[in-house]
Design an enzyme around this catalytic site. Structure first.
Site, PDB file in Angstrom:
ATOM      1  NE  ARG A  61      27.835 -21.270  31.641  1.00 15.78           N
ATOM      2  CZ  ARG A  61      26.976 -22.037  31.727  1.00 15.78           C
ATOM      3  NH1 ARG A  61      25.651 -21.464  31.423  1.00 15.78           N
ATOM      4  NH2 ARG A  61      26.668 -23.202  32.251  1.00 15.78           N
ATOM      5  CE1 TYR A 114      39.623   0.797  38.770  1.00 15.61           C
ATOM      6  CE2 TYR A 114      38.393  -1.108  39.241  1.00 15.61           C
ATOM      7  CZ  TYR A 114      38.523  -0.067  38.654  1.00 15.61           C
ATOM      8  OH  TYR A 114      37.519   0.235  37.974  1.00 15.61           O
ATOM      9  CG  ASP A 186      45.302  -4.816  38.807  1.00 18.06           C
ATOM     10  OD1 ASP A 186      45.952  -4.521  37.839  1.00 18.06           O
ATOM     11  OD2 ASP A 186      43.967  -4.274  39.024  1.00 18.06           O
ATOM     12  CE  LYS A 211      40.797   0.376  32.714  1.00 17.39           C
ATOM     13  NZ  LYS A 211      40.970   0.168  34.078  1.00 17.39           N
TER      14      LYS A 211
HETATM   15  C1  LIG Z   1      40.197  -0.124  35.207  1.00 19.93           C
HETATM   16  C2  LIG Z   1      41.168  -0.998  36.315  1.00 19.93           C
HETATM   17  C3  LIG Z   1      40.465  -2.189  36.611  1.00 19.93           C
HETATM   18  C4  LIG Z   1      39.274  -2.657  36.315  1.00 19.93           C
HETATM   19  O1  LIG Z   1      38.992  -2.866  34.965  1.00 19.93           O
HETATM   20  P1  LIG Z   1      37.470  -2.781  34.290  1.00 19.93           P
HETATM   21  O2  LIG Z   1      37.829  -3.644  32.865  1.00 19.93           O
HETATM   22  O3  LIG Z   1      37.080  -1.422  34.141  1.00 19.93           O
HETATM   23  O4  LIG Z   1      36.668  -3.533  35.080  1.00 19.93           O
HETATM   24  C5  LIG Z   1      41.277  -2.945  37.629  1.00 19.93           C
HETATM   25  N1  LIG Z   1      42.576  -2.496  37.928  1.00 19.93           N
HETATM   26  C6  LIG Z   1      43.050  -1.347  37.427  1.00 19.93           C
HETATM   27  C7  LIG Z   1      44.419  -1.321  37.741  1.00 19.93           C
HETATM   28  C8  LIG Z   1      42.287  -0.451  36.349  1.00 19.93           C
HETATM   29  O5  LIG Z   1      43.055   0.387  35.921  1.00 19.93           O
END
Ligand SMILES: *Cc1c(COP(=O)(O)O)cnc(C)c1O
Length: 395
Positions: A61, A114, A186, A211
């Site tokens: 883990r 988000y 972020d 992404k």
């Molecule tokens: C998609 C996204 C997230 C979340 O990511 P996941 O892997 O889908 O949980 C967070 N911040 C931004 C800017 C995003 O586009």
């Protein structure tokens, strides 16, 4: 572990980090890539070994060579103290928040953030006795006036991934630190190739690795990179909650990272070409892309970013729902779907007003968010142009 700084006298370039960092062929019988490690149990040979707990790995883990190879690369790119790979971008946000906050505290969240992160704050943190307040993403140094003695974290997303406001990270970091709060950013849009919030004063950087890092729409992952000061809290919360990323998913993140530099450059160039073209189309009333001089935060983007991402938005002249349907239902190349960052282009009608509480969305017309993939640019333009004709006809 190949250490590029040992191979090259100067600081290694991002391209070199992406291709050489985090690999360890000598540990893998010479094979170039760190393979998929699957495993829960790690064996101990002696009573001494299990009592002293000095082995590199104790239990699955906590991580394995596949997850660690990814963490090493992302950490080098962000210039962090350490990085942890987690199961999703949302998990990166929730762990980061829980690492900074306890009952009685408050978090300030950008109104452009988000949406699932907001839902977590409103629905889960609130239950824990932590309050969430929202701020104007363009507040800059003015955030100092919102800080209270119990404000312990600020969550920024720059640019916001629906509405693309750029935040003044150095000013927000300075205000947060003066008042004893940590700044979480972020950084999914720009990737660490084009923006490095830790160097601008942030304490924690999170990514939806899903992404751009993965880049092929076939895995979910998140990363959390921190300063030395913030690391212990993040590591503790991650371990307590039991979050783990499988070697299979980690491998896909590591594989995506190898080509991140050329993919980002290609996405950037294509997105900019299409954004510039969109500005000349009669149905388009506004293109919202921070790298365009027409963007209200363009100067801030130029100051703090070295490039731009695949994702931006545009507003079409006001028209009824039938026009929006005629546009998106009949696209040949653009598809509708959440997420972004893959090789395939996406176009999503969005209503940002729903998710905002203090900065109402007042733009007239219909807003679309696009991710520009790796198709031929002229083919993408034709798809959009045909869509605009349908949109106008259905009005
Ligand atoms: C998609 C996204 C997230 C979340 O990511 P996941 O892997 O889908 O949980 C967070 N911040 C931004 C800017 C995003 O586009």
């Amino acid at each position: 572990m190949t250490d590029p700084s040992a191979v090259f006298s100067a600081t290694p370039s991002v391209e070199t980090l992406l291709t050489h960092e985090g690999r360890s062929p000598d540990d893998q019988f010479g094979f170039v890539n760190t393979p998929v490690y699957r495993g829960s149990t790690v064996l101990f040979k002696t009573l001494d070994d299990i009592e002293t707990q000095q082995q590199r790995y104790l239990y699955g883990r906590a991580g394995n060579p596949t997850t660690e190879s990814v963490e090493t690369v992302v950490n080098a790119l962000e210039g962090g103290f350490k990085t942890k790979l987690v199961p999703s971008g949302l998990a990166a946000i929730t762990i980061a928040l829980l690492a900074c906050l306890k009952t009685g505290d408050e978090v300030l969240i950008s109104d452009s953030a988000y949406e699932p992160g907001r839902v977590f704050a409103d629905g889960f943190l609130t239950q824990m006795g932590i309050s969430a307040r929202y701020y104007d993403p363009r507040i800059g140094a003015g955030i100092a006036e919102l800080m209270q003695p119990n404000t312990k974290a600020v969550l920024a997303e720059s640019p916001g991934s629906l509405t693309f406001e750029i935040q003044d990270i150095p000013a927000i970091a300075a205000a947060a630190h003066t008042h004893g709060a940590r700044l979480i950013v972020d950084n999914s849009w720009a990737s660490p190739l084009y923006h490095q919030p830790l160097k601008l004063g942030a304490d924690i950087v999170v990514h939806a690795g899903t992404k751009m890092f993965v880049g092929h729409s076939d895995a979910l992952a998140g990363t959390i990179t921190t300063t030395e000061e913030a690391w212990a809290d993040v590591a503790r919360v991650r371990a307590l909650l039991g979050f783990f990323t499988s070697g299979d998913d980690a491998y896909l993140v590591g594989r995506g990272l190898k080509t991140l530099a050329i993919r980002m450059a290609a996405h950037q160039q294509r997105a900019l070409e299409i954004a510039t073209w969109l500005e000349q189309q009669s149905e388009v009333v506004e293109v919202i892309h921070p790298a365009l001089p027409s963007h209200p935060d363009h100067a801030l983007w130029k100051r703090d970013f070295t490039g731009s991402g695949s994702l931006f938005a545009f507003v079409l002249a006001p028209a009824p729902r039938a026009s929006v349907a005629a546009f998106v239902d009949n696209m040949r190349l653009f598809s509708m779907g959440y997420s972004w960052g893959g090789y395939e282009s996406l176009c999503l009608p969005v209503k940002p007003g729903k998710a905002r509480t203090i900065t109402p969305w007042t733009h007239e017309g219909n807003l679309f968010r696009v991710h520009i993939g790796l198709e031929g640019v002229d083919d993408l333009k034709r798809d959009l142009a045909e869509g605009f004709a349908r949109y106008a006809q259905a009005r």
